[in-house]
Enzyme design. Structure first.
Site, mmCIF file in Angstrom:
data_model
loop_
_atom_site.group_PDB
_atom_site.id
_atom_site.type_symbol
_atom_site.label_atom_id
_atom_site.label_comp_id
_atom_site.label_asym_id
_atom_site.label_seq_id
_atom_site.Cartn_x
_atom_site.Cartn_y
_atom_site.Cartn_z
ATOM 1 N N ASN A 1 0.818 -1.203 0.000
ATOM 2 C CA ASN A 1 0.000 0.000 0.000
ATOM 3 C C ASN A 1 0.860 1.265 0.000
ATOM 4 O O ASN A 1 0.984 1.936 -1.025
ATOM 5 C CB ASN A 1 -0.945 -0.019 1.216
ATOM 6 C CG ASN A 1 -1.942 1.113 1.186
ATOM 7 O OD1 ASN A 1 -1.848 2.033 0.385
ATOM 8 N ND2 ASN A 1 -2.913 1.072 2.073
ATOM 9 N N ASP A 2 1.498 1.559 1.122
ATOM 10 C CA ASP A 2 2.247 2.815 1.208
ATOM 11 C C ASP A 2 3.356 2.920 0.169
ATOM 12 O O ASP A 2 3.667 4.014 -0.299
ATOM 13 C CB ASP A 2 2.857 2.962 2.609
ATOM 14 C CG ASP A 2 1.781 3.239 3.649
ATOM 15 O OD1 ASP A 2 0.719 3.756 3.261
ATOM 16 O OD2 ASP A 2 2.017 2.941 4.831
ATOM 17 N N VAL A 3 3.967 1.782 -0.198
ATOM 18 C CA VAL A 3 5.112 1.843 -1.117
ATOM 19 C C VAL A 3 4.699 2.166 -2.548
ATOM 20 O O VAL A 3 5.539 2.376 -3.410
ATOM 21 C CB VAL A 3 5.941 0.537 -1.095
ATOM 22 C CG1 VAL A 3 6.526 0.297 0.282
ATOM 23 C CG2 VAL A 3 5.116 -0.653 -1.550
ATOM 24 N N VAL A 4 3.364 2.193 -2.824
ATOM 25 C CA VAL A 4 2.904 2.592 -4.154
ATOM 26 C C VAL A 4 2.013 3.834 -4.068
ATOM 27 O O VAL A 4 1.273 4.137 -4.981
ATOM 28 C CB VAL A 4 2.128 1.459 -4.873
ATOM 29 C CG1 VAL A 4 3.067 0.321 -5.223
ATOM 30 C CG2 VAL A 4 0.985 0.939 -4.023
ATOM 31 N N SER B 1 1.084 3.920 7.344
ATOM 32 C CA SER B 1 1.180 5.367 7.513
ATOM 33 C C SER B 1 -0.169 5.982 7.891
ATOM 34 O O SER B 1 -0.233 7.121 8.321
ATOM 35 C CB SER B 1 1.672 6.019 6.226
ATOM 36 O OG SER B 1 0.682 5.878 5.239
#
Lengths: 94, 480
Positions: free
Chosen positions: B404-407, B445
């Protein structure tokens, strides 16, 4: 003087470590961690000396616990890295 | 004071330690390539074996039964843990091993202190200082690692105290352990002339305070920051061993411990850089975990396109290049084998298929790579962020599974976002993006992900393993 000699070793080893580790690819960071982890079990040497010297009961007990913990660290660490790396080389051959 | 080999000159012992150190260094050098890495690990293990054997034979062992029992128990437990572990549980196991190394160092320094105090009345400042440092680092490592492993295993929850109270407690216990260490080193005359042995309890106060400190340091840190914490604790366990080497005047302990210290520190820095956060921020800041649900509704309202395995397979059939972006969700669901099978199928049909792996995906450095390697994915197919990012504009389909956060494009576009400036995989540059997730809930996050609402993004809701297996089955059906 022993302190200065030891400090020399420490500083030089830190540079060697830096030079080698920065060359290791991200792919291998997990096995590197568990391998490095196993190396930190080197404290087993100290544990062996204190456990074996048996000067006082307390030192022996502490030494025994330290030997058990450090051996788990060493044996487990190397084995886990080995299993992981074996999978990497399999994957590489495909 | 001599063991079996004790009659030989001291230089023989020192020389053997030198050989062991060289084996450790060579072992690490071999780790720079997957082809030689297995050999490197074996080389390093040989160095360890040599160092342990020569130590056992060299020093006088008054209680061989105790020693043998310790080695046997430790060895058995170590083998058992290593053989039974699942790849997804690897991070907590590495954390646990780490802790044991650090704990052992703290105990050895303590035992050595007792030993020396028992036999002499004079204590060198070097000995007490290094023992105090080893005690603090070792105890912090032991308890910090136990907490980290517990959190990764889901048996330790979040901090019960507020962040500010937590900071105060950390400062208090750090001060306590340093004070206890200073007492041990300086031994002021406040109690009159007391024998040196009566200063020993000071060491245990130090250990106790540092233990509490270790717990408070790690408890407030969230799951997604664990790769950093595990790497840092790895570094600490090495430093603990190195300082114990100073206590015992043991060269190989210093060299090996320092190598590990350097390795852990470098990994820590790499992890922090890939999140664009300072180490201080990771350890003491923490992200504001509060989810702004209103904002999330705004972004997602009417914008989410849901898809099905059938539709995704249709996209796959026309695609020439597919990139798969795995995240921790893939690890949790144990979906790596299904993903690997999907990649193999596409590969056989001539599709250019690769993995795009974010450096902090998962719960420890290189976690995704280890999982995919377990599922027999060739490591040439695992691409790092810098390599894969320029290729997205030529990619037909990106499948994001459990990430999720990494994209999250907000890292590039929104300066006020908690993940602003973090390098992310720019998947939305691809023609179509399929995100496989269980729900729209935010990542670590705590912020919504505008990627999900993009026109070329569709959501494949469901458990990563089931969804990937469904894709495999559907693809087989469609192409047979």
């Amino acid at each position: 003087m022993a302190l200065i000699e030891n400090l020399t070793l420490f500083v030089l080893a830190a540079f060697v470590g830096y030079e080698i580790i920065t060359k290791i690819p991200t792919n291998l960071h997990t096995p590197l961690m568990s391998g490095a982890n196993a190396i930190s079990g080197i404290t087993l040497l100290g544990s062996v000396v204190v456990a074996g010297s048996g000067s006082t009961t307390l030192a022996t007990v502490l030494g025994f616990v330290a030997v058990v913990m450090a051996t788990i660290n060493v044996v487990g660490g190397y084995l886990v890295s080995h299993f992981m790396l074996a999978q990497f080389s399999q994957g590489g051959r495909d | 004071m001599a063991g079996v080999l004790g009659g030989l000159p001291d230089s023989v012992l020192q020389f053997t330690y030198l050989v062991a150190s060289v084996l450790f260094i060579q072992g690490l050098r071999d780790m720079t390539h997957p082809r030689t890495a297995t050999r490197g690990n074996a080389t390093s293990a040989a160095g360890m074996f040599l160092a342990v054997v020569v130590t056992v034979l060299w020093f006088e062992i008054l209680s061989p039964v105790v020693l043998a029992a310790g080695l046997l128990v430790g060895g058995t437990v170590g083998v058992w843990l290593a053989v039974t572990v699942e790849t997804t549980e690897m991070p907590q196991l590495v954390g646990l091993f780490n802790g044991f190394g650090g704990g052992a160092s703290a105990l050895v320094a303590g035992a050595e202190l007792i030993d020396v105090l028992g036999s002499s009345t004079q204590l060198s400042i070097g000995l007490t200082t290094t023992a105090a440092i080893a005690g603090i680092i070792g105890s912090v490592t032991f308890w910090g690692s136990l907490v980290a492993a517990g959190k990764l295993h889901g048996v330790v929850g979040d901090s019960p105290v507020s962040p500010n109270a937590g900071h105060a407690l950390k400062a208090l216990f750090l001060l306590l352990s340093v004070l206890a260490g200073l007492l041990l080193i300086v031994r002021p005359d406040i109690f009159g002339q007391v024998p040196v042995t009566s200063w020993i309890p000071s060491y245990w106060v130090l250990v106790a305070a540092a233990s509490v400190l270790g717990v408070f340091l790690v408890v407030p840190i969230g799951g997604a920051d664990m790769p950093v914490v595990i790497a840092l604790l790895n570094s600490y366990s090495g430093l603990a061993a190195a300082t114990t080497g100073f206590v015992l005047n043991n060269t190989v302990l210093i060299i090996a411990g320092t190598l590990v210290g350097a390795s852990g520190l470098i990994l820590t820095v790499i992890m922090c850089e890939s999140m664009n956060r300072s180490l201080r921020n990771v350890l003491f800041g923490g992200l504001g975990g509060e989810t702004e649900s209103e904002e999330m509704d705004d972004i997602y309202e009417g914008q989410i396109t849901e898809t099905s395995p059938e539709e995704v397979v249709m996209l796959m059939e026309t695609a020439q290049r597919v990139v798969i972006v795995p995240g921790y969700g893939m690890a949790v669901a144990q979906a790596q084998h299904a993903v690997a099978e999907l990649v193999e199928l596409l590969d056989e049909d001539g599709v250019d298929v690769e993995f795009g792996i974010h450096p902090v995906a998962g719960r420890m450095p290189g976690h995704m790579n280890a999982l995919l390697a377990e599922a027999d994915v060739p490591y040439e197919k695992m691409r790092e962020l810098e390599e894969v990012n320029p290729t997205f504009s030529q990619t037909d389909l990106v499948i994001v599974t459990g990430a999720n956060d990494v994209v999250n494009p907000k890292a590039n576009t929104d300066d006020s976002s908690p993940i602003a400036g973090m390098p992310v995989l720019n998947v939305s540059e691809a023609r179509s993006v399929v995100v496989n997730k269980r729900s729209l809930s935010p990542g670590f996050s705590g912020i919504p992900n505008p990627l999900f609402a993009k026109d070329n993004t569709s959501m494949l809701f469901g458990d990563a393993k089931e969804s990937m297996q469904a894709l495999v089955n559907q693809y087989k059906e469609a192409t047979s």
